[in-house]
Scaffold this active site. Structure first.
Site, PDB file in Angstrom:
ATOM      1  N   MET A   1       5.410   2.966   6.005  1.00 32.77           N
ATOM      2  CA  MET A   1       5.608   1.562   6.350  1.00 32.77           C
ATOM      3  C   MET A   1       5.795   0.713   5.089  1.00 32.77           C
ATOM      4  SD  MET A   1       5.474  -0.218   9.256  1.00 32.77           S
ATOM      5  CE  MET A   1       4.340   0.778  10.220  1.00 32.77           C
TER       6      MET A   1
ATOM      7  N   GLU B   1      -3.014  -3.569  -6.163  1.00 37.65           N
ATOM      8  CA  GLU B   1      -3.868  -2.471  -6.597  1.00 37.65           C
ATOM      9  C   GLU B   1      -3.034  -1.216  -6.846  1.00 37.65           C
ATOM     10  OE1 GLU B   1      -6.377  -2.409  -3.166  1.00 37.65           O
ATOM     11  OE2 GLU B   1      -5.373  -0.680  -2.281  1.00 37.65           O
TER      12      GLU B   1
ATOM     13  N   GLY C   1       0.820  -1.197   0.000  1.00 36.55           N
ATOM     14  CA  GLY C   1       0.000   0.000   0.000  1.00 36.55           C
ATOM     15  C   GLY C   1       0.857   1.251   0.000  1.00 36.55           C
TER      16      GLY C   1
END
Length: 437
Positions: free
Chosen positions: A223, A242, A219
């Site tokens: 992090m 994605e 994502g």
């Protein structure tokens, strides 16, 4: 009408918008900001305009100006980005939000969005007069075009990459395309996050769970960025995600990503949207190793599961002692969206040799006070993003534990062990007080 006859200025193109219209303005790095600015210039002429959008990443007048009575604009989104959050929280712009998985974006466009006019930022046309939906428009533009009632307006931008893939092109001669403007700017950019020491510690722990030959999903945020850059320790990685991000481009350039072990769409880095620097967009441009496809394809858990050793890595804002993951809202405040987290949590666990990992720092600091992100329960009004029944691995700077098959008492103990030592005694006592231990 041939597409060259449709070329006009932004000011002329936005005259196609009428009071009461619902106008799609973009997703992530494929916002049509030139058209959006021109539409903002018409604010005194229009009434009741709903802007359909998601994940805005670049400052613009629409979201950076104080909303006042009489302003005709409000926005409706399936994913709040930096622009939408600022527009609402700092400047008072009203908005509507509906919680949808990204795999269901076609349903959102059809049932919630219902656009009258769509602004699409696209790449310049190829030799056949086809415009590519660019760095992020591939994720959902096909559905906005299908559902647009009156007019599609193309913002052809030299900085927008031409990305190969599925449902990635639109003809300038398309009957719904009523106007085309031409711009020469960078695509909307998102600079890499600065990585702190805790993120680096978590990255080392998480990367230990990633084998050579794994297929990865990452994502946004520091992090994920730290984990992505640490994956230079692994070989023959694949990408099915994605999001296509800066670390992924680096891993491809570095040779860590070969996409030869995936077992599904081998040879291709598969994604739906991207957000990064112009250098990354230039790397994506006409790159035969990169393949873009809409959310309902990439975020379909059944397709995710077709990849071998699928490792899904997502971040969270908080986790409670049951293992419920909070990643999109806090209190009564909507921070982002459910997005695709649950799509990949499920798909990765269905994959042969796959894992789903939720990673978060154990603490945060507010007003100089250290606070725990691992708590007995979520706060009042906070929504759960991923239910406890779906969560597999949870990682902090204190370890990475598979809580999936633990009985509840053991699960609570495991989650407490991932908390900062300063809070473990308190969490243990609270768990005992409420019969969890």
């Amino acid at each position: 009408m041939a597409y060259k006859d449709k070329i006009t200025t932004a000011a002329e193109a936005v005259k196609l918008v009428k009071s009461g219209d619902r106008v799609y303005i973009g997703t992530s790095s494929s916002f049509a900001y030139e058209l959006l600015d021109a539409l903002y210039d018409r604010k005194d002429e229009l009434e009741d305009i709903t802007l359909l959008c998601a994940m805005s990443i670049t400052p613009c007048r629409m979201f950076d100006t104080d909303w006042e009575e009489g302003n005709p604009f409000r926005f409706n989104t399936f994913f709040l980005g930096a622009g939408e959050r600022k527009g609402h929280m700092k400047h008072g712009m009203p908005y509507d939000y509906t919680s949808f998985h990204l795999s269901q974006i076609d349903l959102w466009v059809r049932e919630i969005g219902k656009p009258d006019v769509s602004f699409l930022q696209v790449s310049p046309p190829d030799e056949d007069g086809m415009f590519c939906y660019g760095s992020a428009g591939i994720c959902d533009n096909i559905y906005f075009v299908e559902e647009t009632k009156r007019a599609v307006i193309l913002e052809s931008n030299t900085g927008s990459p031409y990305v190969y893939g599925q449902d990635n092109l639109i003809s300038g001669d398309h009957e719904k395309v009523k106007a085309i403007i031409e711009t020469d700017k960078n695509a909307p950019e998102l600079m890499p996050d600065e990585i702190d020491e805790v993120s680096k510690q978590i990255a080392k722990i998480v990367v230990a769970e990633v084998p050579d030959g794994a297929t990865i999903q990452l994502g946004l945020g520091k992090m994920s960025t730290a984990i992505g850059y640490d994956l230079t320790q692994r070989n023959d990685l694949g990408i099915f995600s994605e999001l296509f991000s800066e670390p992924m481009a680096m891993l491809m350039k570095n040779g860590n990503v070969t996409n030869k072990c995936k077992g599904f769409m081998d040879g291709k880095s598969v994604f739906s949207f991207s957000a990064g620097t112009q250098e990354m967009y230039d790397f994506m441009d006409h790159n035969p190793d990169i393949y873009g496809a809409p959310f309902p394809f990439v975020n379909d858990a059944r397709n995710i599961a077709k990849n071998r050793r699928m490792i899904s890595i997502n971040s969270a804002m908080a986790v409670n002692l049951f293992g419920e993951v909070i990643a999109d809202s806090m209190g009564w405040h909507q921070q982002s969206a459910v997005g695709g987290q649950l799509d990949f949590v499920k798909g990765a666990q269905w994959s042969e040799g796959g894992k789903s990992i939720i990673a978060l720092a154990s603490t945060f600091t507010r007003n100089g006070e250290l606070r725990s992100k691992i708590n007995l329960q979520v706060g009042l009004g906070t929504c759960v993003t991923t239910p406890r029944s779906e969560v597999q691995y949870v990682a902090t700077e204190y370890g990475c534990i598979n809580i999936k098959n633990l009985i509840m008492h053991d699960r609570v103990r495991a989650i407490i062990s991932l908390a900062h030592p300063q809070f473990r005694d308190q969490l243990t006592q609270e768990a005992k007080d409420y019969g969890l231990l």
